[in-house]
Design a protein around this motif. Structure first.
Motif, PDB file in Angstrom:
ATOM      1  N   CYS A 183       0.834  -1.203   0.000  1.00 33.85           N
ATOM      2  CA  CYS A 183       0.000   0.000   0.000  1.00 33.85           C
ATOM      3  C   CYS A 183       0.869   1.253   0.000  1.00 33.85           C
ATOM      4  O   CYS A 183       0.651   2.182  -0.786  1.00 33.85           O
ATOM      5  CB  CYS A 183      -0.922  -0.021   1.208  1.00 33.85           C
ATOM      6  SG  CYS A 183      -2.072   1.375   1.314  1.00 33.85           S
ATOM      7  N   THR A 210      -4.128   6.746   3.632  1.00 34.57           N
ATOM      8  CA  THR A 210      -5.043   5.692   3.201  1.00 34.57           C
ATOM      9  C   THR A 210      -4.580   4.313   3.633  1.00 34.57           C
ATOM     10  O   THR A 210      -5.364   3.368   3.631  1.00 34.57           O
ATOM     11  CB  THR A 210      -5.204   5.709   1.667  1.00 34.57           C
ATOM     12  OG1 THR A 210      -3.934   5.437   1.061  1.00 34.57           O
ATOM     13  CG2 THR A 210      -5.722   7.044   1.193  1.00 34.57           C
ATOM     14  N   THR A 221       0.007   8.231  -0.010  1.00 36.06           N
ATOM     15  CA  THR A 221      -0.960   7.200   0.358  1.00 36.06           C
ATOM     16  C   THR A 221      -0.859   6.798   1.826  1.00 36.06           C
ATOM     17  O   THR A 221      -1.570   5.899   2.260  1.00 36.06           O
ATOM     18  CB  THR A 221      -0.777   5.932  -0.497  1.00 36.06           C
ATOM     19  OG1 THR A 221       0.506   5.341  -0.188  1.00 36.06           O
ATOM     20  CG2 THR A 221      -0.854   6.246  -1.972  1.00 36.06           C
TER      21      THR A 221
END
Length: 210
Positions: A120, A130, A127
């Protein structure tokens, strides 16, 4: 003085922290670990094998016998809480550990993001947010966690709630203090584990002094 770290891969992930802790406290640390196998007496099924994983029973019996032989000052128990967790299964193991005369410490299970955190993060620095799930989504099997903790307390174990080392204000960051917290979907990275030795130290100062 001797300390045993007992559990599955969620115990193994603490190895670097206990390496540092052992050096700081002048304590020999022995790991008694089998991935996928709970130290408590729970039925474990391996989907990839299509059967009950009876190897866990053999390992557990040998592990508990070995711990009795070692006669440690402290036994630390931690593991991923199983769907098949039962009060009786937890009590059987904690009862045997208590009978050794060792001081018991129970580390609550760590968060379970259930997605590959490094993958991720690799998508880009923007990111990070997130890749930092809400705490309510990563504390899986909460009722079973609570029951296992209660059994540990009933057997005199000192409890270390690990969640404050991973989550704050409702979120569990993917990066803390410059460390990527996980190396996969549920296990913490070696560098982050090492950084948590100071988090653990007050508890073990207390247990070893007692």
């Amino acid at each position: 003085r001797t300390m045993v770290l007992l559990g599955d891969s969620h115990a193994y992930q603490w190895g670097n922290a206990f390496h540092e802790l052992g050096r700081d406290l002048n304590v020999k640390v022995i790991t008694v670990i089998k991935s996928g196998c709970s130290p408590e007496v729970y039925k474990i099924t391996r989907e990839d094998l299509g059967r009950e994983y009876t190897e866990c029973d053999s390992w557990r019996e040998t592990a508990l016998d070995r711990i009795a032989e070692i006669d440690p000052d402290v036994v630390v128990v931690t593991n991923r809480v199983q769907q098949t967790t039962t009060r009786d299964g937890a009590a059987q193991t904690f009862g045997k550990l208590k009978a050794t005369g060792a001081n018991l410490v129970y580390l609550t299970d760590t968060p379970y993001p259930d997605f590959n955190v490094p993958d991720c993060l690799a998508k880009g620095s923007d990111t990070i947010a997130t890749c930092s799930p809400k705490a309510e989504h990563v504390i899986d099997r909460a009722e079973l966690r609570a029951m296992e903790r209660e059994v540990a307390e009933e057997h005199g174990a000192e409890i270390v709630d690990t969640i404050p080392a991973f989550c704050a204000e409702g979120y569990c960051p993917a990066v803390i203090g410059g460390h990527v917290v996980y190396w996969d979907y549920s296990h913490m990275s070696g560098s982050y584990a090492r950084s948590l030795a100071p988090f653990l130290k007050p508890t073990f100062d207390k247990v070893l002094a007692g």
